[in-house]
Scaffold this motif. Sequence first.
Motif, PDB file in Angstrom:
ATOM      1  N   VAL A  35       0.832  -1.201   0.000  1.00 44.20           N
ATOM      2  CA  VAL A  35       0.000   0.000   0.000  1.00 44.20           C
ATOM      3  C   VAL A  35       0.865   1.249   0.000  1.00 44.20           C
ATOM      4  CG1 VAL A  35      -1.746   1.311   1.247  1.00 44.20           C
ATOM      5  CG2 VAL A  35      -1.915  -1.178   1.118  1.00 44.20           C
ATOM      6  N   GLU A  36       1.851   1.306   0.896  1.00 37.07           N
ATOM      7  CA  GLU A  36       2.680   2.512   1.008  1.00 37.07           C
ATOM      8  C   GLU A  36       3.490   2.773  -0.244  1.00 37.07           C
ATOM      9  OE1 GLU A  36       6.754   1.254   3.215  1.00 37.07           O
ATOM     10  OE2 GLU A  36       4.949   0.912   4.413  1.00 37.07           O
ATOM     11  N   ARG A  37       3.770   1.718  -1.026  1.00 38.77           N
ATOM     12  CA  ARG A  37       4.545   1.890  -2.263  1.00 38.77           C
ATOM     13  C   ARG A  37       3.654   1.948  -3.502  1.00 38.77           C
ATOM     14  NH1 ARG A  37      10.130  -1.519  -1.429  1.00 38.77           N
ATOM     15  NH2 ARG A  37      10.574  -0.551  -3.434  1.00 38.77           N
ATOM     16  N   GLY A  38       2.351   2.033  -3.272  1.00 38.72           N
ATOM     17  CA  GLY A  38       1.432   2.210  -4.375  1.00 38.72           C
ATOM     18  C   GLY A  38       1.258   1.003  -5.272  1.00 38.72           C
ATOM     19  N   LEU A  39       1.477  -0.196  -4.727  1.00 32.43           N
ATOM     20  CA  LEU A  39       1.394  -1.420  -5.512  1.00 32.43           C
ATOM     21  C   LEU A  39       0.008  -2.050  -5.457  1.00 32.43           C
ATOM     22  CD1 LEU A  39       4.798  -2.841  -4.276  1.00 32.43           C
ATOM     23  CD2 LEU A  39       4.347  -1.932  -6.554  1.00 32.43           C
ATOM     24  N   ILE A  40      -0.645  -1.922  -4.326  1.00 31.78           N
ATOM     25  CA  ILE A  40      -2.010  -2.424  -4.155  1.00 31.78           C
ATOM     26  C   ILE A  40      -2.806  -1.392  -3.363  1.00 31.78           C
ATOM     27  CG2 ILE A  40      -1.410  -4.885  -4.254  1.00 31.78           C
ATOM     28  CD1 ILE A  40      -1.520  -4.930  -1.190  1.00 31.78           C
ATOM     29  N   LEU A  90      10.706 -22.652 -14.537  1.00 35.46           N
ATOM     30  CA  LEU A  90      10.551 -21.675 -15.608  1.00 35.46           C
ATOM     31  C   LEU A  90      11.739 -20.723 -15.689  1.00 35.46           C
ATOM     32  CD1 LEU A  90       6.809 -20.654 -15.099  1.00 35.46           C
ATOM     33  CD2 LEU A  90       7.748 -22.441 -16.578  1.00 35.46           C
ATOM     34  N   ARG A  91      12.018 -20.264 -16.899  1.00 35.25           N
ATOM     35  CA  ARG A  91      12.970 -19.159 -17.116  1.00 35.25           C
ATOM     36  C   ARG A  91      12.120 -17.911 -17.292  1.00 35.25           C
ATOM     37  NH1 ARG A  91      15.417 -21.411 -22.308  1.00 35.25           N
ATOM     38  NH2 ARG A  91      13.433 -22.534 -22.251  1.00 35.25           N
ATOM     39  N   LEU A  92      11.945 -17.192 -16.199  1.00 34.04           N
ATOM     40  CA  LEU A  92      10.946 -16.125 -16.151  1.00 34.04           C
ATOM     41  C   LEU A  92      11.586 -14.744 -16.093  1.00 34.04           C
ATOM     42  CD1 LEU A  92       7.921 -15.362 -15.840  1.00 34.04           C
ATOM     43  CD2 LEU A  92       8.247 -15.560 -13.368  1.00 34.04           C
ATOM     44  N   THR A  93      11.022 -13.837 -16.895  1.00 35.31           N
ATOM     45  CA  THR A  93      11.420 -12.432 -16.884  1.00 35.31           C
ATOM     46  C   THR A  93      10.231 -11.584 -16.472  1.00 35.31           C
ATOM     47  OG1 THR A  93      13.056 -12.736 -18.645  1.00 35.31           O
ATOM     48  CG2 THR A  93      12.285 -10.502 -18.261  1.00 35.31           C
ATOM     49  N   LEU A  94      10.434 -10.684 -15.532  1.00 33.56           N
ATOM     50  CA  LEU A  94       9.420  -9.713 -15.125  1.00 33.56           C
ATOM     51  C   LEU A  94       9.703  -8.413 -15.874  1.00 33.56           C
ATOM     52  CD1 LEU A  94       9.494 -10.309 -11.251  1.00 33.56           C
ATOM     53  CD2 LEU A  94       8.091 -11.489 -12.960  1.00 33.56           C
ATOM     54  N   LEU A  95       8.763  -7.978 -16.700  1.00 32.99           N
ATOM     55  CA  LEU A  95       8.930  -6.780 -17.516  1.00 32.99           C
ATOM     56  C   LEU A  95       8.035  -5.675 -16.974  1.00 32.99           C
ATOM     57  CD1 LEU A  95      10.122  -5.489 -20.117  1.00 32.99           C
ATOM     58  CD2 LEU A  95       8.084  -6.344 -21.323  1.00 32.99           C
ATOM     59  N   GLU A  96       8.630  -4.540 -16.634  1.00 32.96           N
ATOM     60  CA  GLU A  96       7.888  -3.453 -15.996  1.00 32.96           C
ATOM     61  C   GLU A  96       8.522  -2.110 -16.397  1.00 32.96           C
ATOM     62  OE1 GLU A  96       5.808  -0.777 -14.113  1.00 32.96           O
ATOM     63  OE2 GLU A  96       5.147  -2.867 -14.101  1.00 32.96           O
ATOM     64  N   PRO A  97       7.725  -1.119 -16.836  1.00 32.32           N
ATOM     65  CA  PRO A  97       8.299   0.151 -17.287  1.00 32.32           C
ATOM     66  C   PRO A  97       8.619   1.159 -16.184  1.00 32.32           C
ATOM     67  CG  PRO A  97       5.937   0.145 -17.679  1.00 32.32           C
ATOM     68  CD  PRO A  97       6.292  -1.229 -17.168  1.00 32.32           C
ATOM     69  N   MET A  98       7.957   1.070 -15.028  1.00 35.52           N
ATOM     70  CA  MET A  98       8.123   2.094 -13.998  1.00 35.52           C
ATOM     71  C   MET A  98       9.295   1.775 -13.066  1.00 35.52           C
ATOM     72  SD  MET A  98       4.154   2.922 -13.008  1.00 35.52           S
ATOM     73  CE  MET A  98       4.681   4.201 -11.865  1.00 35.52           C
ATOM     74  N   ALA A  99      10.188   2.743 -12.893  1.00 40.98           N
ATOM     75  CA  ALA A  99      11.418   2.526 -12.132  1.00 40.98           C
ATOM     76  C   ALA A  99      11.147   2.086 -10.691  1.00 40.98           C
ATOM     77  CB  ALA A  99      12.266   3.795 -12.134  1.00 40.98           C
ATOM     78  N   ARG A 100      10.191   2.725 -10.027  1.00 43.76           N
ATOM     79  CA  ARG A 100       9.935   2.376  -8.624  1.00 43.76           C
ATOM     80  C   ARG A 100       9.402   0.954  -8.490  1.00 43.76           C
ATOM     81  NH1 ARG A 100       4.514   3.008  -7.268  1.00 43.76           N
ATOM     82  NH2 ARG A 100       3.223   4.169  -8.767  1.00 43.76           N
ATOM     83  N   ARG A 101       8.638   0.486  -9.479  1.00 47.01           N
ATOM     84  CA  ARG A 101       8.140  -0.881  -9.438  1.00 47.01           C
ATOM     85  C   ARG A 101       9.229  -1.872  -9.816  1.00 47.01           C
ATOM     86  NH1 ARG A 101       1.965  -0.164 -11.893  1.00 47.01           N
ATOM     87  NH2 ARG A 101       1.205   1.096 -10.137  1.00 47.01           N
ATOM     88  N   VAL A 102      10.108  -1.476 -10.717  1.00 50.93           N
ATOM     89  CA  VAL A 102      11.259  -2.324 -11.041  1.00 50.93           C
ATOM     90  C   VAL A 102      12.113  -2.526  -9.792  1.00 50.93           C
ATOM     91  CG1 VAL A 102      13.442  -2.407 -12.332  1.00 50.93           C
ATOM     92  CG2 VAL A 102      11.325  -1.763 -13.493  1.00 50.93           C
ATOM     93  N   ALA A 103      12.310  -1.442  -9.033  1.00 51.71           N
ATOM     94  CA  ALA A 103      13.087  -1.539  -7.793  1.00 51.71           C
ATOM     95  C   ALA A 103      12.421  -2.501  -6.815  1.00 51.71           C
ATOM     96  CB  ALA A 103      13.233  -0.156  -7.160  1.00 51.71           C
ATOM     97  N   TRP A 104      11.104  -2.409  -6.687  1.00 54.60           N
ATOM     98  CA  TRP A 104      10.350  -3.330  -5.816  1.00 54.60           C
ATOM     99  C   TRP A 104      10.537  -4.773  -6.267  1.00 54.60           C
ATOM    100  CZ3 TRP A 104       7.446  -4.894  -1.807  1.00 54.60           C
ATOM    101  CH2 TRP A 104       6.548  -5.944  -1.998  1.00 54.60           C
TER     102      TRP A 104
END
Length: 228
Positions: A35-40, A90-104
């Motif tokens: 919540v505090e990081r705006g994820l949910i 699995l060989r899994l990649t998480l793809l995300e454009p927002m820097a703060r979410r990438v950091a998370w």
Amino acid sequence: MSELLSPPGDVVERVFGDGASVAIKFAALLADHGVERGLIGPREVERLWDRHVFNSGVLAELVPQNCRAVDVGSGAGLPGIPLAIARPDLRLTLLEPMARRVAWLQEVVDTLGLDVEVVRGRAEEPEVRRRLGGSDIVTARAVAPLERLAKWCLPLLRPGGQMLALKGASAAEELQRDTAAVAKMGGSRQRVASCGAEVLEVPTTVVVVERDEQVGRRDGGRRRRKDG
């Protein structure tokens, strides 16, 4: 958030197997920081397991063994992180454009000790397509309407690969509306699937779209004619 450390019943073991304790740690991280990081949203914390963690983890039922997968617009790590926990093959990649979410996402991967790659970018970017193209599976949850999602995700797949889009109760209507547009983009064998029916009160609804086997051949033919 201590009540979230113990998920209801034996569902966590049934969904995540040997990764049950890791799934509990992930839920705790989301509960404590989401919540505090705006994820949910604040209201999502109390229904974190059923609506988010289990909802994502059961997607493993549709994913072949030892394949290469990309989670587009991973955000809070859904469905990518639960999928990685349920399916360490699995060989899994998480793809995300927002820097703060990438950091998370990178923090979560490191904290949980997952063998998962985190990439900052958008699915439609040429560099991302060069890097992640030819994948077996592309997943997405709450990212975009189906037509736009297909435009972004299908180019990341090998011919015969599948896009798995987690959708709600209106999945069938959305698929009916966008079937023709998705087909024009090379999406074949479109269908609605249900996951987790044996363990969840409300199963996960997934739109499955296969990338046309002929797409790669047609593209290759155009390149050869152009090059020639």
